[in-house]
Design a protein around this motif. Structure first.
Motif, PDB file in Angstrom:
ATOM      1  N   PHE A   9       0.821  -1.206   0.000  1.00 46.64           N
ATOM      2  CA  PHE A   9       0.000   0.000   0.000  1.00 46.64           C
ATOM      3  C   PHE A   9       0.857   1.260   0.000  1.00 46.64           C
ATOM      4  O   PHE A   9       0.436   2.294  -0.512  1.00 46.64           O
ATOM      5  N   SER A  13       0.453   4.004  -2.891  1.00 52.36           N
ATOM      6  CA  SER A  13       0.332   5.446  -2.641  1.00 52.36           C
ATOM      7  C   SER A  13       1.328   6.228  -3.498  1.00 52.36           C
ATOM      8  O   SER A  13       1.006   7.315  -3.981  1.00 52.36           O
ATOM      9  N   ILE A  16      -0.149   6.456  -6.944  1.00 54.33           N
ATOM     10  CA  ILE A  16      -1.181   7.490  -7.017  1.00 54.33           C
ATOM     11  C   ILE A  16      -0.554   8.873  -7.135  1.00 54.33           C
ATOM     12  O   ILE A  16      -1.001   9.711  -7.927  1.00 54.33           O
TER      13      ILE A  16
END
Length: 94
Positions: A9, A13, A16
């Motif tokens: 994750f 991130s 993103i």
């Protein structure tokens, strides 16, 4: 297994952040007055991203190579930051 998901994750991130920065970059360049920009950097002949500004039109694309590299970088930074911070603090406490 929980640590791997946290690292994954962390990589997601960073992906993103990569996508948002690639999508916003031509707008910022346009607002700064750049009217002719053509940027396609590549690694091993695969483009990292594509950003084009032509007059009042702009185009940007986040490529799979850039997505994969940002994911790998995010996962590796998750594991490297604690190692670097612990070494820094251990030197400081001596």
């Amino acid at each position: 297994m929980s640590k791997f998901f946290k690292a994954f994750f962390g990589g997601v991130s960073l992906v993103i952040i990569y996508v948002i920065s690639i999508l916003v970059a031509p707008i910022i360049m346009f607002l700064l007055g750049y009217s002719e920009v053509d940027s396609k950097p590549a690694i091993f002949n695969f483009p990292l991203y594509i950003v084009e500004v032509r007059g009042e039109e702009f185009f940007s694309e986040a490529t799979p190579t850039g997505l994969l590299l940002s994911l790998i970088l995010g996962i590796s930074l998750y594991y490297l930051f604690p190692l670097l911070i612990s070494k820094k603090w251990s030197r400081r406490n001596e």
